[in-house]
Design an enzyme around this catalytic site. Sequence first.
Site, mmCIF file in Angstrom:
data_model
loop_
_atom_site.group_PDB
_atom_site.id
_atom_site.type_symbol
_atom_site.label_atom_id
_atom_site.label_comp_id
_atom_site.label_asym_id
_atom_site.label_seq_id
_atom_site.Cartn_x
_atom_site.Cartn_y
_atom_site.Cartn_z
ATOM 1 N N LYS A 7 0.807 -1.064 -0.022
ATOM 2 C CA LYS A 7 0.003 -0.056 -0.064
ATOM 3 C C LYS A 7 0.819 1.310 -0.060
ATOM 4 O O LYS A 7 0.713 2.183 -0.712
ATOM 5 C CB LYS A 7 -0.787 0.106 1.363
ATOM 6 C CG LYS A 7 -1.707 1.238 1.406
ATOM 7 C CD LYS A 7 -2.545 1.388 2.833
ATOM 8 C CE LYS A 7 -1.544 1.822 3.507
ATOM 9 N NZ LYS A 7 -1.956 1.814 5.058
ATOM 10 N N ASP A 56 -5.726 1.250 0.789
ATOM 11 C CA ASP A 56 -6.091 1.521 2.230
ATOM 12 C C ASP A 56 -7.355 1.230 2.622
ATOM 13 O O ASP A 56 -8.171 0.698 2.232
ATOM 14 C CB ASP A 56 -5.513 2.934 2.574
ATOM 15 C CG ASP A 56 -6.615 3.912 2.240
ATOM 16 O OD1 ASP A 56 -7.588 3.367 1.427
ATOM 17 O OD2 ASP A 56 -6.569 5.037 2.710
#
Length: 211
Positions: free
Chosen positions: A133, A151
Amino acid sequence: MVGADLVGRVNELRGGKVGKLIAQRMREFKELSRKGNEEWFSELCFCILTANSTARLGMKIQRELGGKGFLTLPLEELRHKLRVAGHRFSNTRAHFIFEVRRFRNIKKIIERFTDARQARGWLVENVRGLGYKESSHFLRNVGFDDLAILDRHVLSVLHEYGLIDEVPRSLTHGRYLEIEEKLVRLAKKLGLTLGELDLYLWYLKTGEVLK
């Protein structure tokens, strides 16, 4: 059709002020892509700071320290500044930033890669504090627009609109790529890059367009 409601919602946003703001943000990312190692290093540190924290706090610290601060502050002073700013992981994040200074030529390193996923893999393997991420986040912010930033806000929107069955508590490499592929298909339907789509999904959950 799964995702049809989400396509409609994003298309609604594209025609208004949110669409203009996201277009401006994407231009800013392209501008950053043309800057030098120090600016890229600052963005790398910003992404290290946002892990298990917030983009707003990361931006606040980035404004206060700048690239020079991230590159030159002694470890103890860096730790102190992060703690005073309110970062709950000030100790570990200071260590991560201190260690990553060996990659102060980060732009030159990343530009060796012809594929964004290869660059992401290198970041995950070599930069402590960055997972898929955070690595995708960094690369998007320096001009790579073909990676998904999974996220909790984005995953929550995908779950709400039925694209994933649940919000995973953690993401393996395989699961990350599996969900990323769903976003690739969604972005194609919308005629957007993954970088743009992320900002729309983030806005749907937070009401903000940050970075």
